[in-house]
Design a protein around this motif. Structure first.
Motif, PDB file in Angstrom:
ATOM      1  N   ALA A  72       0.228  -1.338  -0.437  1.00 45.26           N
ATOM      2  CA  ALA A  72       0.089  -0.061   0.097  1.00 45.26           C
ATOM      3  C   ALA A  72       0.705   1.066  -0.436  1.00 45.26           C
ATOM      4  O   ALA A  72       0.254   2.066   0.232  1.00 45.26           O
ATOM      5  N   ARG A  73       2.353   1.071   0.214  1.00 44.09           N
ATOM      6  CA  ARG A  73       2.659   2.177   0.422  1.00 44.09           C
ATOM      7  C   ARG A  73       2.678   3.171  -0.948  1.00 44.09           C
ATOM      8  O   ARG A  73       3.069   4.709  -0.803  1.00 44.09           O
ATOM      9  N   ASP A  74       3.458   2.833  -1.933  1.00 45.70           N
ATOM     10  CA  ASP A  74       3.644   3.474  -3.138  1.00 45.70           C
ATOM     11  C   ASP A  74       2.314   3.567  -4.431  1.00 45.70           C
ATOM     12  O   ASP A  74       1.803   2.398  -4.103  1.00 45.70           O
ATOM     13  N   ARG A  75       1.720   3.102  -5.365  1.00 50.33           N
ATOM     14  CA  ARG A  75       1.549   3.597  -6.352  1.00 50.33           C
ATOM     15  C   ARG A  75       2.282   3.034  -7.272  1.00 50.33           C
ATOM     16  O   ARG A  75       3.130   3.001  -7.729  1.00 50.33           O
ATOM     17  N   HIS A  76       1.336   1.929  -7.225  1.00 58.51           N
ATOM     18  CA  HIS A  76       2.193   1.398  -8.616  1.00 58.51           C
ATOM     19  C   HIS A  76       0.800   1.268 -10.244  1.00 58.51           C
ATOM     20  O   HIS A  76       0.326   1.726 -10.269  1.00 58.51           O
ATOM     21  N   PRO A  77       2.086   0.077 -11.510  1.00 56.64           N
ATOM     22  CA  PRO A  77       1.209   0.329 -12.798  1.00 56.64           C
ATOM     23  C   PRO A  77      -0.091  -0.681 -12.490  1.00 56.64           C
ATOM     24  O   PRO A  77      -0.452  -1.503 -11.842  1.00 56.64           O
ATOM     25  N   PRO A  78      -1.359  -0.503 -13.013  1.00 58.49           N
ATOM     26  CA  PRO A  78      -2.461  -0.829 -12.735  1.00 58.49           C
ATOM     27  C   PRO A  78      -3.079  -2.817 -12.660  1.00 58.49           C
ATOM     28  O   PRO A  78      -2.844  -3.491 -12.085  1.00 58.49           O
ATOM     29  N   GLU A  79      -1.930  -3.225 -13.739  1.00 60.83           N
ATOM     30  CA  GLU A  79      -1.472  -4.179 -13.346  1.00 60.83           C
ATOM     31  C   GLU A  79      -1.327  -5.229 -11.228  1.00 60.83           C
ATOM     32  O   GLU A  79      -1.706  -5.954 -11.596  1.00 60.83           O
ATOM     33  N   LEU A  80      -0.522  -4.551 -11.619  1.00 63.46           N
ATOM     34  CA  LEU A  80       0.511  -4.802 -10.505  1.00 63.46           C
ATOM     35  C   LEU A  80      -0.985  -4.724  -8.981  1.00 63.46           C
ATOM     36  O   LEU A  80      -0.883  -4.987  -8.645  1.00 63.46           O
ATOM     37  N   GLN A  81      -1.705  -2.985  -9.647  1.00 62.61           N
ATOM     38  CA  GLN A  81      -2.774  -2.760  -8.489  1.00 62.61           C
ATOM     39  C   GLN A  81      -3.598  -4.026  -8.447  1.00 62.61           C
ATOM     40  O   GLN A  81      -4.082  -4.083  -7.249  1.00 62.61           O
ATOM     41  N   VAL A  82      -4.601  -4.502  -9.058  1.00 63.11           N
ATOM     42  CA  VAL A  82      -4.837  -5.032  -9.448  1.00 63.11           C
ATOM     43  C   VAL A  82      -4.489  -6.365  -8.683  1.00 63.11           C
ATOM     44  O   VAL A  82      -5.235  -7.406  -7.953  1.00 63.11           O
ATOM     45  N   ALA A  83      -3.127  -7.317  -8.467  1.00 62.74           N
ATOM     46  CA  ALA A  83      -2.514  -7.955  -8.365  1.00 62.74           C
ATOM     47  C   ALA A  83      -2.479  -8.182  -6.366  1.00 62.74           C
ATOM     48  O   ALA A  83      -2.865  -8.594  -5.881  1.00 62.74           O
ATOM     49  N   PHE A  84      -2.008  -6.831  -6.611  1.00 57.72           N
ATOM     50  CA  PHE A  84      -2.421  -6.390  -5.175  1.00 57.72           C
ATOM     51  C   PHE A  84      -3.462  -6.467  -4.286  1.00 57.72           C
ATOM     52  O   PHE A  84      -3.548  -6.152  -3.722  1.00 57.72           O
TER      53      PHE A  84
END
Lengths: 686, 327
Positions: free
Chosen positions: A537-549
Motif C-alpha cells: 500500500a505504500r506506493d502507487r504502482h502500474p494498474p496490473e500490479l495494483q489489481v494483483a495487490f
C-alpha cells in the motif's frame, strides 16, 4: 540388477577375447555364472594365435560389500527441491506444511514402529512363526526377561547384560549371602551398570525410545552452558550417598583400577564431584593407575566444582594433565574436548587456555573433531556484541577446515554448523556463510547438521543473512531451493525476505510470498500480514500490479474475517484496515473499499487522513457527491481534524445543492466547535 | 590530556597484552615510558596489578627477577620451589633499586610481600608474548637490559656467569619470538598507536569494565582489537594465530605416539553406550529409496544385491521333505 552386473562381466570378457583373437563365439555365449564367480583368469583359448598381441594385464579381484551397488545407485540421486523429504508418505494429506507438522509426522511414524515392537516383545508366543528365508533375526521378538533361574554367577551376568539394575543387585546380595565369591570381572561389570545408570533402572522404555538428547532453544544455547544433559546424564539423576554402587564397592574383597575408575566416572556423571576427587586420591594411595577416561571425568569434576576461582581451577586441570603425562596415560580426543567444554564457563579467561589446549592437541597429533571447533567458537563468540571488536578466530577455523570430511568422534559434533552459522549471522559476513555452507556440503558432512530444530536454526540464519546481503535474484533462487524442501520458514524469515524485496524493488513478488506464507501456516501472523499490506500500500504502482495487490489484500481480508469468526471480540488492526481499503481503491474495487470504510466504525478504528483523501479523489473521479458527503460525515463522526478541510474540498470540487452545503457546514461546525453538544446536533444530519 | 591518558592506559594496557614468561620488556618499558614523560613515578598499585607469578613481570625490576625465577624453575620442579624462591628473591628484590637513564624511568620500591602473594594466584605460563612496540624493544634489549641482567647476576647467590648468560638468552629469545609474531595489523597494536588512536584505548576500557575486577584477565590481544576492515592480508596474517603460539607443553609427541602394550579387554558398558551415542550424532532421516534399501540390507531384512543364491542356511533337509503316503 544381477543380470546387468553379469552382463558387464561378459562384456569385458568379450572385449578381451576380441582383442586377442577373432574367435569369440563360444566363450562369451557361455553361462555368465562361471565368469561371475569373480575369477579373473582368462579362459583358455584353443588354437589362438597369440603371437603379436599386447601384454594382457589381469585385473585384481575386486570385492564389493553387500551394499555397494545400492550405494552407487544412491549416489546418483540428488535432492529434489520440489518434493517433500523422503521420510514422509507421498500423499498430499501426509506431506507436512510446517515445521510443527513435520516433527509430529516423524514422531508418529517412529511411535508406530515402537508400538509394533512393543506388542511383539510383550507377547512373543504369538509371533513365533518364521517364514522368512533366510531368517531375519531383527523381526523376531526379543527377550528381555532373564532366563536363567537360581542363584549363580551366570544368572548375575545375564541380569547385568539385560541391564536389570535391581535384579542384579539382589542377585549379587544373594550370592554374597550364600557365601559364593563373585569374580572380580563380574563385580566390575555390576559396578559399571550401577555407575552408568546412577543406581536407577535404565529408563523404562529404554529399548524403544530414541536418544534422550535434550532440545536446546537458540537463545538457550548461549546461556545454557550446562551440557550435562548432553553427556548422557539422565536429567535429574544425582548420586545419592551410600547408594548401591558405593555399598557394593565397599563390599568387594579386591578392587582393581577398573573398579575405582568406574566409580569415579559414575560419580562425575551424576555430579558427586567432591566424592569423585576423593576417590581419586584413594586410588593413588592404593598405587593404582587411572585410565584416560577417568582422567577425563576428573577434569570435568575439577572444572564444575563450585566456589573456586577460575585460575585455581585451571591450575588444577593443568596438574591433572601433568599427572597423566607422568603416569604415561595417553590423552585422547575426549580429554581435550572436555577441557574446552569446561573452559566455556570461564568466559574470557578461558580464551588463552583454550588456544593453548588446541595447539597442544595438534602438537601431539590428535585430530580435532567438529566439537572441538564448536567449543572454541562458543568461547570466543559467547556474548557477541559486534559493535566492539570481534574475534577473528572464525576465519582461522574456516581456513583450517576447508575441504575436510568428518566422521563422528564426539557426541557434540553436530553442534558445530549451527554455532558457525550463528557467528556468520552476527558478523554479517556472507562470504563466510558460503564457506560454512560449502563445508556442510562436502562429502558426508551434511549429516552433522543435527536434529530438526538445529537444522531449522541453521537454515533460518543462513537465509536471513542471504536476504540481508545477497542480490535479490540469488536470494530468490535460494528461496526456491531451500523452502520448503529443506526447512520451513518462520514468519520472521518471511519478513526478512519481504524487506529484501523492498530494498531491491521487486514488490511484484509479494503476492506469491503471501501464498507461500499461508501454506506454511503463517496465515494468522499479524506482523507478517501488516508487513505485506504495508509494502503493497505504500506506493502507487502500474494498474496490473495494483489489481494483483488488490486480490492479495482481499485474501488477507478473508483471513481476518475468519479470525473474527473464531474470536469473541473481533479485532482488526487499524493499519490493516487502512491498507486494505487503500489497496481496494487503487485496484479498482470501489464497492469493497466502501465496505471497508464501514468496518472502521464497527471495529472502532480511525481511518488515516491519506485514506480519506484517496476516497475523496475516488469520489471526485466518479463524480459522486453523495459519496463525498459520506466521507465528510465519517470524518466528523470520528471527530477528525481533517473534517473541515474535507468539507471545504467538497464544497469546492463538487456540485452540491444548497441543503447539502448547509449540512456540511453543520458537520464542520460540530467538529470545530469543541463545546458543542454532539447529541443534539447529530440528529439533524442528513 | 596526556597525563590522564598515561594514568589510564597503564592500568588497561596490560590486560590485553599478557606478559610472557620471563620477560616483558616492551610493555613494561613502554608503560613505564608512558607514565614517565613527566617524570611521574608509578604508584605501587599499578605495579601490583601486573606482578604476576614467578613468570610474569611488570616493571623493570620484576623483569630482572623473573628471568631468574624462570631459570630457577628450569633447574627445579615448579611446585616445590615456587614458595622458596619467591621468598628468597623477595628479600633480594626488596633492597634493589635500578635507575635506567635512557628510559627516564624511576622505578619505585618493589611490591611488598603481602601483595605479591595475592598475585601469586595468577597462572604463570599462560601469558603470551606481547606483540607491540617492536622498535623500542630492539633498542631496549641493549645496554639497559644487559646492565640489569648483570646486576641481578651479581646479587643472586647462583653462578654469576651462568645466571647472566641465561638471563640474556631468555631475553633474546623473547625478543625474537615477539619480532616473529609482529606482522600486518599487529604492528598497529603498538603502544604508540594506542596513545595516538584513542579509539582503541576506549574500546579496551569498555571491555575491561565487564570483567570481574579481582581476576587478572588474559587474552590474545590481536584477536580482539581489530577494526571493522578485514583485509585479506589481515586474515592471512591471523591465519597463523590459532596454530602458532604457545601450547601447554605437557605432553610429549614421542611419548604419546609410542605403542604401549595394550591389554585386550572387552568393551565395558561405558564404551558400548558411548559408541551408541556417537552413532546417533550422524543420524539423519533417509533421503531416498535407495538409502532405505541400504538400511534394510544392513539390518538383514533385505536380500543383498547382487542376489546370492547360496545365502543363509538351507532349510531343506531330509526330514522336512514331505513324503507322499503310500497308496
Amino acid at each position: 540388477m544381477a543380470a546387468v552386473a553379469s552382463g558387464l562381466y561378459v562384456g569385458v570378457r568379450c572385449r578381451l577375447c576380441l582383442t586377442l583373437t577373432g574367435q569369440w563365439t563360444g566363450l562369451c555365449g557361455k553361462a555368465p555364472s562361471r565368469f561371475y564367480s569373480g575369477s579373473a583368469t582368462l579362459p583358455k583359448i584353443e588354437g589362438a594365435n597369440v603371437t603379436g598381441i599386447e601384454e594382457v594385464v589381469i585385473p585384481k579381484k575386486k570385492t564389493w560389500d553387500k551394499v555397494a551397488v545400492l550405494q552407487a545407485l544412491a549416489s546418483t540421486v540428488n535432492r529434489d527441491s520440489t518434493a517433500a523429504p523422503y521420510a514422509f508418505q507421498d500423499d498430499p494429506y501426509l506431506i507436512p506444511t510446517s515445521s510443527v507438522e513435520s516433527r509430529s509426522f516423524l514422531l508418529a511414524k517412529k511411535s508406530g514402529e515402537n508400538a509394533a515392537k512393543f506388542i511383539i516383545n510383550s507377547h512373543p508366543k504369538y509371533f513365533q512363526k518364521d517364514t522368512a528365508e533366510p531368517h531375519i533375526p531383527c523381526l523376531m521378538p526379543e527377550y528381555f526377561e532373564p532366563q536363567i533361574e537360581g542363584i549363580s554367577e551366570a544368572a548375575l551376568k545375564e541380569r547385568i547384560k539385560l541391564k536389570k539394575v535391581r535384579a542384579s543387585v539382589d542377585m549379587f546380595d544373594q550370592l554374597l549371602q550364600a557365601g559364593t565369591t563373585v569374580s572380580l570381572e563380574t563385580s566390575n561389570s555390576l559396578l559399571d551398570l550401577l555407575c552408568y545408570y546412577g543406581d536407577q533402572e535404565p529408563s523404562a522404555d529404554n529399548h524403544f525410545q530414541q536418544s534422550e538428547k535434550s532440545e536446546e532453544l537458540e537463545e538457550a544455547i548461549e546461556e545454557n552452558n550446562e551440557k550435562s544433559k548432553k553427556a548422557g546424564h539422565q536429567f535429574g539423576v544425582t548420586w545419592r550417598a551410600k547408594n548401591n554402587a558405593e555399598r557394593i564397592f565397599a563390599l568387594m574383597p579386591e578392587k582393581n583400577s577398573h573398579s575405582y575408575c568406574t566409580m569415579i566416572r559414575g560419580m562425575v556423571k551424576h555430579r558427586a564431584l567432591v566424592q569423585a576427587l576423593n576417590l581419586y586420591t584413594e586410588l593413588l594411595n592404593n598405587r593404582l593407575h587411572a585410565d584416560v577416561y577417568t582422567f577425563n571425568a576428573l577434569i570435568e569434576a575439577t572444572a564444575l566444582s563450585m566456589n573456586e576461582k577460575l585460575e585455581d581451577k585451571w591450575n588444577k586441570i593443568l596438574e591433572l594433565l601433568k599427572e597423566m603425562a607422568a603416569q604415561k596415560v595417553k590423552p585422547n580426543l575426549q580429554t581435550f574436548n572436555t577441557i574446552l567444554k569446561c573452559l566455556r564457563r570461564f568466559y574470557s579467561f578461558g580464551r588463552l587456555p583454550a588456544l593453548q589446549t588446541f595447539r597442544e592437541m595438534k602438537a601431539i597429533g590428535i585430530e580435532p573433531s567438529l566439537a572441538t571447533y564448536h567449543y572454541i567458537i562458543q568461547l570466543f563468540y559467547q556474548h557477541e556484541n559486534p559493535s566492539k571488536g570481534s574475534s577473528l578466530i572464525i576465519y582461522d577455523i574456516m581456513n583450517e577446515l576447508k575441504g575436510k570430511k568428518f566422521s563422528p568422534k564426539d557426541p557434540d559434533d553436530d553442534m558445530f554448523f549451527q554455532s558457525a552459522m550463528r557467528v556468520c549471522s552476527v558478523l554479517r559476513d556472507l562470504e563466510l556463510a558460503y564457506q560454512v555452507h560449502g563445508l556442510l556440503n562436502t562429502g558426508d558432512n551434511w549429516k552433522f547438521i543435527g536434529p530438526d530444530h538445529r537444522r531449522n536454526f541453521y537454515y533460518s540464519k543462513f537465509f536471513s543473512l542471504l536476504c540481508l546481503m545477497e542480490q535479490i535474484d540469488v536470494t530468490l533462487k535460494w528461496y526456491k531451493d531451500l523452502i520448503p524442501s529443506v526447512f520451513f520458514p518462520r514468519s520472521q524469515t518471511l519478513i526478512d525476505l519481504l524487506q529484501a524485496l523492498d530494498v531491491a524493488n521487486r514488490l511484484e513478488v509479494i503476492p506469491e510470498i503471501w501464498k507461500d506464507s499461508k501454506e506454511y501456516g503463517h496465515g494468522f501472523r499479524d506482523a507478517l500480514k501488516e508487513e505485506i499490506l504495508m509494502l503493497m500500500a505504500r506506493d502507487r504502482h502500474p494498474p496490473e500490479l495494483q489489481v494483483a495487490f488488490a486480490d492479495c489484500a482481499a485474501d488477507i481480508r478473508s483471513t481476518y474475517e475468519s479470525q473474527d469468526a473464531r474470536q469473541t471480540a473481533p479485532d482488526w488492526p487499524a493499519n490493516a484496515l487502512n491498507y486494505i481499503a487503500v489497496l481496494f481503491l487503487r485496484g479498482g474495487r470501489i464497492q469493497e473499499a466502501w465496505k471497508m470504510l464501514g468496518l472502521f466504525r464497527k471495529h472502532n478504528k480511525i481511518p488515516g487522513n491519506e485514506l480519506l483523501d484517496e476516497f475523496m479523489d475516488s469520489a471526485k473521479a466518479s463524480n459522486n457527491p453523495a459519496q463525498a458527503i459520506e466521507i465528510v460525515k465519517l470524518a466528523s463522526a470520528f471527530s477528525l481534524p481533517v473534517c473541515e478541510g474535507l468539507a471545504q474540498r467538497v464544497m469546492a470540487d463538487f456540485a452540491i445543492s444548497q441543503e447539502q452545503k448547509e449540512a456540511l457546514r453543520d458537520l464542520t461546525s460540530l467538529t470545530s466547535d469543541s463545546d458543542s453538544d454532539s447529541d443534539s446536533d447529530i440528529g439533524e444530519g442528513k | 590530556m596526556f597525563p590522564r591518558v598515561s594514568a589510564i592506559i597503564p592500568l588497561r594496557l596490560l590486560s590485553p597484552f599478557p606478559l610472557c614468561p620471563g620477560g616483558s620488556e616492551a610493555p613494561a618499558a613502554a608503560i613505564v615510558r608512558l607514565g614517565a614523560p613527566h617524570g611521574t613515578v608509578r604508584t605501587k598499585n599499578e605495579v601490583h596489578r601486573y606482578f604476576g607469578t614467578n613468570n610474569v613481570i611488570c616493571n623493570k625490576k620484576d623483569e630482572q627477577s623473573a628471568p631468574t625465577r624462570d631459570m630457577s624453575k628450569e633447574t627445579e620442579t615448579q611446585e616445590s620451589v615456587k614458595e622458596n624462591t619467591k621468598k628468597d628473591l623477595l628479600g633480594i628484590i626488596k633492597g634493589m633499586r635500578v635507575e635506567l637513564s635512557t628510559a627516564k624511568v624511576q622505578t619505585t620500591r618493589p611490591p611488598n610481600r603481602r601483595q605479591l602473594k595475592s598475585i601469586e594466584a595468577t597462572t604463570g605460563r599462560l601469558h603470551k608474548v606481547p606483540e607491540d612496540a617492536p622498535k623500542k624493544r630492539t633498542k631496549s634489549l641493549g645496554p639497559e637490559l644487559v646492565a640489569a641482567a648483570a646486576a641481578v647476576a651479581d646479587v643472586l647467590p647462583f653462578d654469576k656467569q651462568m645466571t647472566k648468560s641465561e638471563l640474556l638468552r631468555q631475553l633474546q629469545q623473547h625478543e625474537e619470538v615477539s619480532k616473529a609474531q609482529k606482522d600486518g595489523e599487529r604492528a598497529k597494536i603498538s603502544v604508540s598507536n594506542i596513545i595516538s588512536d584513542m579509539k582503541i584505548a576506549k574500546s579496551s576500557t569498555a571491555r575491561v569494565s565487564t570483567r570481574p575486577v579481582h581476576q587478572i584477565q588474559f587474552d590474545e590481544g590481536s584477536n580482539d582489537y581489530v577494526g571493522q576492515k578485514k583485509t585479506n592480508d589481515l586474515k592471512k596474517s591471523l591465519r597463523k594465530n590459532i596454530l602458532k603460539g604457545k601450547r601447554l607443553n605437557i605432553f610429549d609427541l614421542k611419548a604419546v605416539t609410542e605403542e604401549a602394550p595394550e591389554t585386550e579387554t572387552a568393551p565395558s558398558l561405558w564404551d558400548v553406550e558411548f559408541a551408541k551415542q556417537l552413532a546417533e550424532v550422524n543420524e539423519q532421516p533417509l533421503q531416498n529409496g535407495f538409502e532405505e534399501m541400504i538400511q534394510w540390507t544392513k539390518e538383514g531384512k533385505l536380500w543383498e544385491f547382487p542376489i546370492n543364491n547360496e545365502a543363509g542356511p538351507t532349510s531343506i533337509s531330509a526330514h522336512s521333505i514331505k513324503r507322499l503316503p503310500n497308496l
